[in-house]
Write a protein that holds these residues in place. Sequence first.
Motif, PDB file in Angstrom:
ATOM      1  N   VAL A   1       4.545   1.203   9.429  1.00 12.82           N
ATOM      2  CA  VAL A   1       3.276   1.925   9.399  1.00 12.82           C
ATOM      3  C   VAL A   1       2.182   0.974   9.890  1.00 12.82           C
ATOM      4  N   ASP A   2       1.337   1.429  10.811  1.00 12.30           N
ATOM      5  CA  ASP A   2       0.162   0.640  11.202  1.00 12.30           C
ATOM      6  C   ASP A   2      -1.057   1.404  10.709  1.00 12.30           C
ATOM      7  N   TYR A   3      -1.568   0.973   9.567  1.00  6.64           N
ATOM      8  CA  TYR A   3      -2.597   1.761   8.898  1.00  6.64           C
ATOM      9  C   TYR A   3      -3.903   1.876   9.681  1.00  6.64           C
ATOM     10  N   LYS A   4      -4.111   1.021  10.679  1.00  6.71           N
ATOM     11  CA  LYS A   4      -5.339   1.162  11.479  1.00  6.71           C
ATOM     12  C   LYS A   4      -5.440   2.560  12.082  1.00  6.71           C
TER      13      LYS A   4
ATOM     14  N   GLU B   1       0.839  -1.210   0.000  1.00  2.59           N
ATOM     15  CA  GLU B   1       0.000   0.000   0.000  1.00  2.59           C
ATOM     16  C   GLU B   1       0.872   1.258   0.000  1.00  2.59           C
ATOM     17  N   SER B   2       1.878   1.272   0.858  1.00  2.00           N
ATOM     18  CA  SER B   2       2.754   2.449   0.899  1.00  2.00           C
ATOM     19  C   SER B   2       3.461   2.633  -0.448  1.00  2.00           C
ATOM     20  N   ILE B   3       3.871   1.536  -1.041  1.00  2.00           N
ATOM     21  CA  ILE B   3       4.609   1.619  -2.304  1.00  2.00           C
ATOM     22  C   ILE B   3       3.709   2.106  -3.441  1.00  2.00           C
ATOM     23  N   VAL B   4       2.525   1.508  -3.593  1.00  2.00           N
ATOM     24  CA  VAL B   4       1.685   1.945  -4.713  1.00  2.00           C
ATOM     25  C   VAL B   4       1.161   3.363  -4.504  1.00  2.00           C
ATOM     26  N   MET B   5       1.002   3.766  -3.257  1.00  2.56           N
ATOM     27  CA  MET B   5       0.573   5.148  -3.031  1.00  2.56           C
ATOM     28  C   MET B   5       1.681   6.116  -3.433  1.00  2.56           C
ATOM     29  N   ASP B   6       2.932   5.723  -3.216  1.00  2.00           N
ATOM     30  CA  ASP B   6       4.037   6.539  -3.709  1.00  2.00           C
ATOM     31  C   ASP B   6       4.071   6.524  -5.248  1.00  2.00           C
ATOM     32  N   TRP B   7       3.860   5.359  -5.834  1.00  2.00           N
ATOM     33  CA  TRP B   7       3.837   5.265  -7.312  1.00  2.00           C
ATOM     34  C   TRP B   7       2.789   6.214  -7.895  1.00  2.00           C
TER      35      TRP B   7
ATOM     36  N   LYS C   1       3.557   9.844  -7.512  1.00  2.00           N
ATOM     37  CA  LYS C   1       4.522  10.312  -8.515  1.00  2.00           C
ATOM     38  C   LYS C   1       3.872  10.488  -9.879  1.00  2.00           C
ATOM     39  N   MET C   2       2.964   9.593 -10.226  1.00  2.00           N
ATOM     40  CA  MET C   2       2.257   9.722 -11.511  1.00  2.00           C
ATOM     41  C   MET C   2       1.477  11.030 -11.570  1.00  2.00           C
ATOM     42  N   LEU C   3       0.977  11.448 -10.414  1.00  2.00           N
ATOM     43  CA  LEU C   3       0.200  12.693 -10.329  1.00  2.00           C
ATOM     44  C   LEU C   3       1.100  13.905 -10.133  1.00  2.00           C
ATOM     45  N   LYS C   4       2.394  13.652 -10.057  1.00  2.00           N
ATOM     46  CA  LYS C   4       3.361  14.701  -9.714  1.00  2.00           C
ATOM     47  C   LYS C   4       2.941  15.445  -8.444  1.00  2.00           C
ATOM     48  N   LEU C   5       2.514  14.700  -7.458  1.00  2.00           N
ATOM     49  CA  LEU C   5       2.267  15.309  -6.148  1.00  2.00           C
ATOM     50  C   LEU C   5       3.619  15.717  -5.574  1.00  2.00           C
ATOM     51  N   PRO C   6       3.634  16.802  -4.802  1.00  2.00           N
ATOM     52  CA  PRO C   6       4.911  17.202  -4.196  1.00  2.00           C
ATOM     53  C   PRO C   6       5.408  16.108  -3.253  1.00  2.00           C
ATOM     54  N   LYS C   7       6.716  16.072  -3.077  1.00  2.00           N
ATOM     55  CA  LYS C   7       7.326  15.022  -2.266  1.00  2.00           C
ATOM     56  C   LYS C   7       6.772  14.999  -0.840  1.00  2.00           C
ATOM     57  N   SER C   8       6.306  16.148  -0.372  1.00  2.00           N
ATOM     58  CA  SER C   8       5.785  16.214   1.004  1.00  2.00           C
ATOM     59  C   SER C   8       4.551  15.334   1.222  1.00  2.00           C
ATOM     60  N   PHE C   9       3.950  14.842   0.131  1.00  2.00           N
ATOM     61  CA  PHE C   9       2.815  13.920   0.269  1.00  2.00           C
ATOM     62  C   PHE C   9       3.255  12.455   0.184  1.00  2.00           C
ATOM     63  N   LEU C  10       4.531  12.238  -0.120  1.00  2.00           N
ATOM     64  CA  LEU C  10       5.014  10.866  -0.281  1.00  2.00           C
ATOM     65  C   LEU C  10       5.742  10.423   0.978  1.00  2.00           C
ATOM     66  N   PHE C  11       5.911   9.115   1.125  1.00  2.00           N
ATOM     67  CA  PHE C  11       6.602   8.610   2.304  1.00  2.00           C
ATOM     68  C   PHE C  11       8.041   9.109   2.337  1.00  2.00           C
ATOM     69  N   SER C  12       8.621   9.238   1.138  1.00  2.00           N
ATOM     70  CA  SER C  12      10.004   9.717   1.083  1.00  2.00           C
ATOM     71  C   SER C  12      10.124  11.165   1.543  1.00  2.00           C
ATOM     72  N   GLY C  13       8.990  11.875   1.624  1.00  2.00           N
ATOM     73  CA  GLY C  13       9.029  13.272   2.067  1.00  2.00           C
ATOM     74  C   GLY C  13       8.325  13.455   3.399  1.00  2.00           C
ATOM     75  N   ASN C  14       8.208  12.353   4.157  1.00  2.00           N
ATOM     76  CA  ASN C  14       7.592  12.364   5.496  1.00  2.00           C
ATOM     77  C   ASN C  14       6.085  12.567   5.503  1.00  2.00           C
TER      78      ASN C  14
ATOM     79  N   LYS D   1       0.116  15.258   4.349  1.00  2.00           N
ATOM     80  CA  LYS D   1       1.456  15.777   4.595  1.00  2.00           C
ATOM     81  C   LYS D   1       1.932  15.435   5.991  1.00  2.00           C
ATOM     82  N   GLU D   2       0.973  15.301   6.897  1.00  2.00           N
ATOM     83  CA  GLU D   2       1.321  15.144   8.302  1.00  2.00           C
ATOM     84  C   GLU D   2       0.616  13.917   8.862  1.00  2.00           C
TER      85      GLU D   2
END
Lengths: 518, 518
Positions: B356-359, B132-138, B141-154, B329-330
């Motif tokens: 990550v505990d998605y619950k 889930e974390s990986i495809v949400m990052d994928w 990126k496809m949407l060119k969301l800023p990095k702050s919305f990705l796991f790599s950007g916290n 972002k947060e």
Amino acid sequence: MGSLHADNLENSCIENPLDPEEFRRQGHMMIDFLADYYRDVEKYPVRSQVEPGYLRKLLPESAPYNPEPIETILQDVQTQIVPGITHWQSPNYFAYFPSSGSIAGFLGEMLSTGFNVVGFNWMSSPAATELESIVMDWLGKMLKLPKSFLFSGNGGGVLQGTTCEAILCTLTAARDRMLNKIGRENICKLVVYGSDQTHCALQKAAQIAGIHPKNFRAVPTTKTNSFGLTPDALRSTILADIEAGLVPLFLCATVGTTSSTAVDPIGPLCEVAKDYWIWVHVDAAYAGSACICPEFRHFIDGVENADSFSLNAHKWFFTTLDCCCLWVKEPSALVKALSTNPEYLRNKATDSKQVVDYKDWQIALSRRFRSMKLWLVLRSYGVANLRNFLRSHVKMAKNFEGFIAQDKRFEIVVPRTFAMVCFRLLPPSPPLSIMKVYQNGNGVHHSNHLQDETRANELNHRLLESINASGSAYMTHAMVGGVYMIRFAVGATLTEERHVVLAWKVVQEHADTILATF
Amino acid sequence: MGSLHADNLENSCIENPLDPEEFRRQGHMMIDFLADYYRDVEKYPVRSQVEPGYLRKLLPESAPYNPEPIETILQDVQTQIVPGITHWQSPNYFAYFPSSGSIAGFLGEMLSTGFNVVGFNWMSSPAATELESIVMDWLGKMLKLPKSFLFSGNGGGVLQGTTCEAILCTLTAARDRMLNKIGRENICKLVVYGSDQTHCALQKAAQIAGIHPKNFRAVPTTKTNSFGLTPDALRSTILADIEAGLVPLFLCATVGTTSSTAVDPIGPLCEVAKDYWIWVHVDAAYAGSACICPEFRHFIDGVENADSFSLNAHKWFFTTLDCCCLWVKEPSALVKALSTNPEYLRNKATDSKQVVDYKDWQIALSRRFRSMKLWLVLRSYGVANLRNFLRSHVKMAKNFEGFIAQDKRFEIVVPRTFAMVCFRLLPPSPPLSIMKVYQNGNGVHHSNHLQDETRANELNHRLLESINASGSAYMTHAMVGGVYMIRFAVGATLTEERHVVLAWKVVQEHADTILATF
């Protein structure tokens, strides 16, 4: 694997993504993949053995630019995903509560996914709404719920995703019913009640619904009352709150708590609640299913005085996740709190008031055709087999309990009520030199009792981790009354007697090893 | 069909309900059933033609006591359920927004249902969380969301069921962040903002989260601004609230409104919001998918200043219901508001804080392995085809728009932005005698203008009902600025050019008939 930047090359072209013949080809392939999975699942370590972050190391950083064939994807599922799965469908799975899949549940989910309707109101797919109302009445009758919970008695049932959602919806309904009476500005005075054994879903629902965190009561329970909430404890808590100027609102009583399958006495608790106009919700997430068997039905005696009742068919009723069955006596309370009627959803059927629009009975607007799977489960197995399945799980748990009783190194911590056994390994007697210190005086003795409990908890923590790390079986733990115990929940659909026998051997072997070094 | 009372006869016995070979046999049967359904679906009336209560007349009053074979059940699905289905998968479906199924989405759901894991935390199935974390990052990126919305950007992404849930979770996070600052007792002062075009999910979320109903602002929009929320209107509403002693809390901005696919200007709205510490959520439920195409990406410009962003992959991204993608972002704001950590869920991985505990990112504790279907969709089609599919829908909508433009009896009510056309039939000119009255004076002219609009609305209401009752195509309506318009949303996966051409013929034919008697 392409790149996101090759936009000018978007000449990759495949057929319609819902082409019926390609659907047939790939669908058959997937059925075989899953049939093989069920055939082989008992060979896999039950609890996944991977380390955090394992998958990011295996997968690319971006989505592929070009399509990949299903054959490749299925290979990756086998090599990359299956090792990261904790196999809830394994016959050696005894952790948490079961997530009991079945062929009928699976097929029902396929139909639901295949039709892929968004059944927010009657009009958007009449069959989705009507089948739901019908199967909820069917199941309500199987449980011998009072007529006031059925559509024929002006109540009704709805399928929610989970108990958290069911509690949040009923709590919101209760909250607004109360605030409409005492005024919105009093929201900070509302109090929600459960016991210290109530599922955390209640606390979460209270948080979301804006109940002041200080007004959440987890009334203590004791071993003497088998960790059930006593009416006296409830009443004295309520009285103290009223004394403090607060307003009692909502009680969640549990039939089959998560820690130990304790049962709160529904009838007597409702008696108390009714004196204070408190909404009573009965959470029978796990144990509710068993109440289709006459010999278990008495556990929900008194439900006729509750306001709402829920069980999770996805736990122990062969219906795949998610499928929480919620019945309410006063659907209009839900509708008042949860309805929104924008123009773009207006339609003749809704205006006629002859139909149920389930969007107003739940949090979300969109909803899947969940009743399909419940309908298939009820029809494919029939009441007789469903009872037999549940009884076979109870019997297996009884056998496991018997194994423990015969091994004096172990004890049953709380009595078994359904298909879960709570046990622990007793710490070995301390060496004689330490024993002498014990007898020096009462104070020392007392502190050593505590020390014993700490040792026992540590021992069982180690035992459980050792069992689970082996992959041969998976169990989880709970703490009740300060005691760390191992929960052995029978209910995975593929579990047979031989798996329970094997699991007991695994427990004994790991106990041998742990005790040798403790 | 047995009786519930024959308890002593429970000798009906069938094999294990998850027997692999029986699973294979019935699974293949179901795949063929659904492949045939997709092959035949365009022959069925799109909007179900049944009357309220049709199914209760067909089904028994209680669940069967004995099992019934899958062959019988599938026959009943065909004869009893299919007529009650509104066929969202029909190529002639143009109603609401699409619910675009696909083979990949279906297969992903099969895997998710087959494994049937309950992925509340990492431990309960590491692959479910990590994929889930990986495809949400994928997808981010496809949407060119800023990095702050990705796991790599916290930041990070999570799959929710629906937008209602996504909004409720973010609103609860924003609420608690604010109340921790200003005190719990101020909950009745919090104000939530949207426009009069914002989806009713916002109002519902606000109701559930305990926001005072008086503090929900649906800021008016106008045709001049294409029904987008203007920063000026937002600011003046906020200032009035502050003046009144209230506390601005949350803004939901929409990219692609339900009524007319209007777009709120994200960047300028965030500018206003930031002056008042307002949490901004961007609801791109429908149109977000299109933003993977460079030519549509500008509609979410400014998202870097929002706090959260969501789109429904189950709407227009070939992923079956339900699958709402939410990025924040947060994440800690979500976790603070939604986490509960009972002992029975404690585990080493959670304690290590490496997972990550998605619950704690959603309402429910239990959660399905939804990322599986999104992963299969992304891989099976690749970025290139996904863009092509979306563009083909936009092209078909454009063609439909062209048909309308050539028929002077119709008008486009609001400009088409994505793959939905909002149009209406113009009422015929009134007879000459009435025309004279029109020219008598301004007042009369004005009231006749209103009368004209009412006539136009009635005309289009009749036209739409006539089209939908025919079963040849299904469209729905909306009202914007007092105008009743017909929404023609292209996006059902099986829709091809020929279906759009046919739908236009259907519209014209029904217009001919209606106009003849209007």
